[in-house]
Design a protein around this motif. Structure first.
Motif, PDB file in Angstrom:
ATOM      1  N   LEU A 110      62.039  31.235 -13.913  1.00 37.19           N
ATOM      2  CA  LEU A 110      62.083  30.537 -13.102  1.00 37.19           C
ATOM      3  C   LEU A 110      61.039  31.147 -12.388  1.00 37.19           C
ATOM      4  N   ILE A 111      59.856  32.735 -13.488  1.00 39.36           N
ATOM      5  CA  ILE A 111      58.984  32.747 -13.278  1.00 39.36           C
ATOM      6  C   ILE A 111      58.198  31.186 -13.350  1.00 39.36           C
ATOM      7  N   GLU A 112      57.927  30.495 -14.446  1.00 35.45           N
ATOM      8  CA  GLU A 112      57.477  29.203 -14.690  1.00 35.45           C
ATOM      9  C   GLU A 112      57.902  28.425 -13.000  1.00 35.45           C
ATOM     10  N   VAL A 113      58.934  28.370 -12.919  1.00 33.23           N
ATOM     11  CA  VAL A 113      59.362  26.968 -11.604  1.00 33.23           C
ATOM     12  C   VAL A 113      58.987  28.122  -9.716  1.00 33.23           C
ATOM     13  N   HIS A 114      58.884  29.059 -10.219  1.00 31.56           N
ATOM     14  CA  HIS A 114      57.870  30.060  -8.938  1.00 31.56           C
ATOM     15  C   HIS A 114      56.216  29.616  -9.470  1.00 31.56           C
ATOM     16  N   HIS A 115      55.757  29.523  -9.938  1.00 29.57           N
ATOM     17  CA  HIS A 115      54.277  29.282 -10.107  1.00 29.57           C
ATOM     18  C   HIS A 115      53.979  27.652 -10.145  1.00 29.57           C
ATOM     19  N   LYS A 116      54.929  26.861 -10.787  1.00 25.43           N
ATOM     20  CA  LYS A 116      54.553  25.244 -10.391  1.00 25.43           C
ATOM     21  C   LYS A 116      55.033  25.384  -8.678  1.00 25.43           C
ATOM     22  N   PHE A 117      55.961  25.595  -7.361  1.00 22.07           N
ATOM     23  CA  PHE A 117      55.907  25.446  -6.444  1.00 22.07           C
ATOM     24  C   PHE A 117      54.956  26.243  -5.823  1.00 22.07           C
ATOM     25  N   GLU A 118      54.234  27.134  -6.281  1.00 18.41           N
ATOM     26  CA  GLU A 118      53.429  28.550  -5.158  1.00 18.41           C
ATOM     27  C   GLU A 118      53.437  29.339  -4.893  1.00 18.41           C
ATOM     28  N   LEU A 119      54.794  29.956  -4.583  1.00 17.18           N
ATOM     29  CA  LEU A 119      55.698  30.746  -4.111  1.00 17.18           C
ATOM     30  C   LEU A 119      54.914  31.752  -3.376  1.00 17.18           C
ATOM     31  N   MET A 120      55.270  32.552  -3.079  1.00 14.31           N
ATOM     32  CA  MET A 120      54.359  33.992  -2.703  1.00 14.31           C
ATOM     33  C   MET A 120      55.631  35.242  -3.671  1.00 14.31           C
ATOM     34  N   LEU A 169      62.122  39.198  -4.962  1.00 13.29           N
ATOM     35  CA  LEU A 169      63.943  39.089  -4.122  1.00 13.29           C
ATOM     36  C   LEU A 169      64.883  38.477  -5.083  1.00 13.29           C
ATOM     37  N   THR A 170      64.066  37.052  -5.487  1.00 10.52           N
ATOM     38  CA  THR A 170      65.460  36.518  -6.578  1.00 10.52           C
ATOM     39  C   THR A 170      65.842  37.000  -7.096  1.00 10.52           C
ATOM     40  N   PHE A 171      65.445  37.457  -8.308  1.00  8.22           N
ATOM     41  CA  PHE A 171      65.448  38.772  -9.414  1.00  8.22           C
ATOM     42  C   PHE A 171      66.742  39.419  -8.740  1.00  8.22           C
ATOM     43  N   HIS A 172      66.083  40.319  -7.571  1.00  8.30           N
ATOM     44  CA  HIS A 172      67.080  40.760  -7.420  1.00  8.30           C
ATOM     45  C   HIS A 172      68.631  40.793  -6.336  1.00  8.30           C
ATOM     46  N   SER A 179      63.680  31.341  -1.049  1.00  6.74           N
ATOM     47  CA  SER A 179      62.348  31.163  -0.374  1.00  6.74           C
ATOM     48  C   SER A 179      61.925  30.992   0.588  1.00  6.74           C
ATOM     49  N   LYS A 180      63.992  30.697   1.386  1.00  9.77           N
ATOM     50  CA  LYS A 180      64.327  30.480   3.482  1.00  9.77           C
ATOM     51  C   LYS A 180      63.781  32.120   3.327  1.00  9.77           C
ATOM     52  N   TYR A 181      63.834  33.221   2.824  1.00  8.41           N
ATOM     53  CA  TYR A 181      64.144  34.122   3.089  1.00  8.41           C
ATOM     54  C   TYR A 181      62.171  34.525   3.454  1.00  8.41           C
ATOM     55  N   GLU A 182      61.359  34.316   2.498  1.00  5.45           N
ATOM     56  CA  GLU A 182      60.289  34.450   2.561  1.00  5.45           C
ATOM     57  C   GLU A 182      59.044  33.781   2.740  1.00  5.45           C
ATOM     58  N   GLU A 183      58.965  32.692   2.783  1.00  2.39           N
ATOM     59  CA  GLU A 183      58.637  31.341   2.409  1.00  2.39           C
ATOM     60  C   GLU A 183      58.236  30.985   4.172  1.00  2.39           C
ATOM     61  N   ILE A 184      57.468  30.449   4.392  1.00  3.06           N
ATOM     62  CA  ILE A 184      56.837  29.464   5.873  1.00  3.06           C
ATOM     63  C   ILE A 184      56.705  28.235   6.014  1.00  3.06           C
ATOM     64  N   TRP A 185      56.962  27.879   4.559  1.00  2.00           N
ATOM     65  CA  TRP A 185      57.218  26.180   3.744  1.00  2.00           C
ATOM     66  C   TRP A 185      58.149  26.531   2.550  1.00  2.00           C
ATOM     67  N   ALA A 186      59.792  26.133   2.558  1.00  2.00           N
ATOM     68  CA  ALA A 186      60.472  26.892   1.595  1.00  2.00           C
ATOM     69  C   ALA A 186      60.704  25.679   0.810  1.00  2.00           C
ATOM     70  N   PRO A 187      60.496  25.520   0.091  1.00  2.00           N
ATOM     71  CA  PRO A 187      61.287  23.800  -0.957  1.00  2.00           C
ATOM     72  C   PRO A 187      62.734  23.252  -0.724  1.00  2.00           C
ATOM     73  N   GLU A 188      62.882  21.933  -0.680  1.00  2.00           N
ATOM     74  CA  GLU A 188      64.027  21.641  -0.265  1.00  2.00           C
ATOM     75  C   GLU A 188      64.901  21.935  -1.862  1.00  2.00           C
ATOM     76  N   VAL A 189      66.229  21.290  -1.135  1.00  2.00           N
ATOM     77  CA  VAL A 189      67.434  21.103  -1.840  1.00  2.00           C
ATOM     78  C   VAL A 189      67.037  20.370  -2.990  1.00  2.00           C
ATOM     79  N   ASN A 190      65.945  19.792  -2.757  1.00  2.00           N
ATOM     80  CA  ASN A 190      66.210  18.084  -3.869  1.00  2.00           C
ATOM     81  C   ASN A 190      64.949  18.781  -4.518  1.00  2.00           C
ATOM     82  N   ASP A 191      64.221  19.540  -4.284  1.00  2.00           N
ATOM     83  CA  ASP A 191      62.895  20.291  -5.199  1.00  2.00           C
ATOM     84  C   ASP A 191      63.550  20.610  -6.140  1.00  2.00           C
TER      85      ASP A 191
END
Length: 443
Positions: free
Chosen positions: A220-230, A236-239, A267-279
């Motif tokens: 998940l840390i790798e996915v978060h880094h690739k998506f360049e999320l906040m 919050l994901t691990f919580h 992502s829906k809670y924190e991001e302005i542009w959240a990744p989609e389900v297909n991502d």
């Protein structure tokens, strides 16, 4: 007719020019002007030249009532209250004081001397390139009174100045920093973190263990880094994952589905542009369908009762780093390195988020050997002493020492890059922590 109009215009011009010069209008000319013009001239004459006319005609100068201004009234009051024993002369009121606007101060020797002194002061200030502002009377506002009462109630006025160190001084003009409320906000965070903490759950799980959770965390840390999320999204994901696993038994094949759905929610809670389900379907190599991800998302939210506003370790990291030193980038990168190592460790769940954040800051300062390792400012803002952080910090330092040889090294590779200062390549502070623990136990 034209000649007569020109004659009247010339007479009118002569009268106006005489009035502008302050001189008296000849009596002969006044008789030749119509009544309307005479009335206008009398109104203008009252400004300054009517007295001169009567003096020139040999009439006695009339008594003129001066408007009672503030300064004039003060002079009258001073004359009336002057004691007779001192035999002081009353303040002289010049006769021409009535000529002027209401509020004009009388010209006396004292005011003249003051005016000259002020002019000299202005010239001196102008020559030196600076101007002195007049002192204004300080007005006590309701806000200042309430602020003073609040400081007294909190006991801040009785503390020494060095103990009331204001780390938010530079952010007072920033409205988003909410400097007036930030201390109260973090007091609330400290109390609220205990109500939303996930408890230990591995003993109640049948098919998953701590090692599986570490594999999921590394991915998940790798996915978060690739998506360049906040960064807020990661914590919050691990919580969400740990809270859900502490409340629900999950099968082994559904563990990654829980992680993907938790990151989608965060992502829906924190991001302005959240990744989609297909991502998330693509990033998980199509292991789950859209319906499965959305169904797990709904199940997690219902289980958590849609309560996602919780203080994670990240909110404390930001505050504690500010108390440590906001301009020390090396300590900042190391702190986030240790905090992400903590996310992969199931054993860190027994510590509250604020202690994990404080231990990450302490481990970073020990790694680069900042002196002192822990300051009074950090004690005040974190609420933890150096001795209270030794056990939690020891786990983080051990993780750092094992990271280069571990199979799960996403965090190590991430912080070994030059973009983040290559802080993961620092030698672990294992020896220093052992010495600190030994000295602490000896005491």
């Amino acid at each position: 007719m034209i000649g007569r109009e020109e004659d009247m215009a010339s007479r009118r011009q002569t009268v106006v020019s005489e009035q502008q010069r302050g001189g008296a209008v000849p009596v002969g000319k006044q008789k030749n002007v119509n009544a309307a013009d005479a009335k206008s001239r009398r109104a203008l004459g009252d400004i300054g030249n009517l007295v001169n006319i009567r003096v020139a005609e040999g009439k006695p100068e009339p008594h003129i009532n001066r408007p009672i201004t503030r300064s004039f009234g003060a002079q009258l009051l001073a004359n009336a209250q002057a004691p007779a024993a001192n035999k002081q002369k009353p303040v002289a009121i010049p006769a021409n004081a009535a000529v002027g606007r209401v509020g004009t101060k009388p010209v006396t020797k004292a005011t003249a001397d003051t005016k000259v002194a002020n002019e000299e002061l202005m010239q001196t200030s102008a020559s030196s390139g600076s101007f002195t502002k007049s002192s204004r009377k300080k007005v006590t506002t309701l806000s200042s009174v309430l602020t003073a009462r609040s400081k007294v109630a909190c006991g801040l006025t009785d503390k020494p100045k060095e103990l009331v160190d204001d780390i938010d001084e530079a952010d007072k003009e920033d409205e988003l920093a909410v400097v007036d409320y930030v201390e109260d906000i973090y007091k609330f965070y400290k109390s609220a973190e205990h109500y939303s903490r996930p408890h230990g759950y591995m003993d109640s799980q049948v098919e998953i263990n701590a090692k599986m959770r570490a594999i999921l965390a590394d991915w998940l840390i790798e996915v978060h880094h690739k998506f360049e999320l906040m960064p807020e999204t990661l914590y919050l994901t691990f919580h969400i994952i740990d809270r859900y696993l502490s409340m629900e038994t999950v099968l082994r094949r559904e563990l990654q589905l829980v992680g993907v759905s938790a990151m989608l929610i965060a992502s829906k809670y924190e991001e302005i542009w959240a990744p989609e389900v297909n991502d998330f379907i693509c990033i998980s190599d199509r292991a789950y369908t859209r319906e499965q991800i959305l169904g797990m998302e709904k199940g997690i939210l219902n289980k958590l009762e849609w309560n996602l506003t919780v203080p994670t370790a990240y909110v404390f990291l930001v505050r504690f780093l500010k108390a440590a030193s906001s301009c020390d980038k090396e300590v900042e990168h190391l702190t986030f390195f240790f905090s992400e190592l903590a996310l992969t460790q199931y054993s860190m769940l027994r510590y509250c988020p604020s202690m994990v954040a404080a231990s990450a800051v302490y481990a970073a300062r020990c790694t680069v050997k900042r002196t002192p390792l822990w300051t009074e400012r950090l004690v005040r803002h974190t609420g933890f002493s150096e001795q209270e952080l030794l056990d939690c910090t020891g786990i983080l330092v051990d993780s750092h020492s094992l990271a280069p040889e571990s199979k799960l090294k996403i965090v190590y590779k991430k912080y070994a890059r030059e973009q983040l200062g290559a802080v993961a390549l620092h030698p672990p502070a294992t020896t220093l922590l052992e010495e600190l623990k030994a000295s602490s136990s000896w005491k």
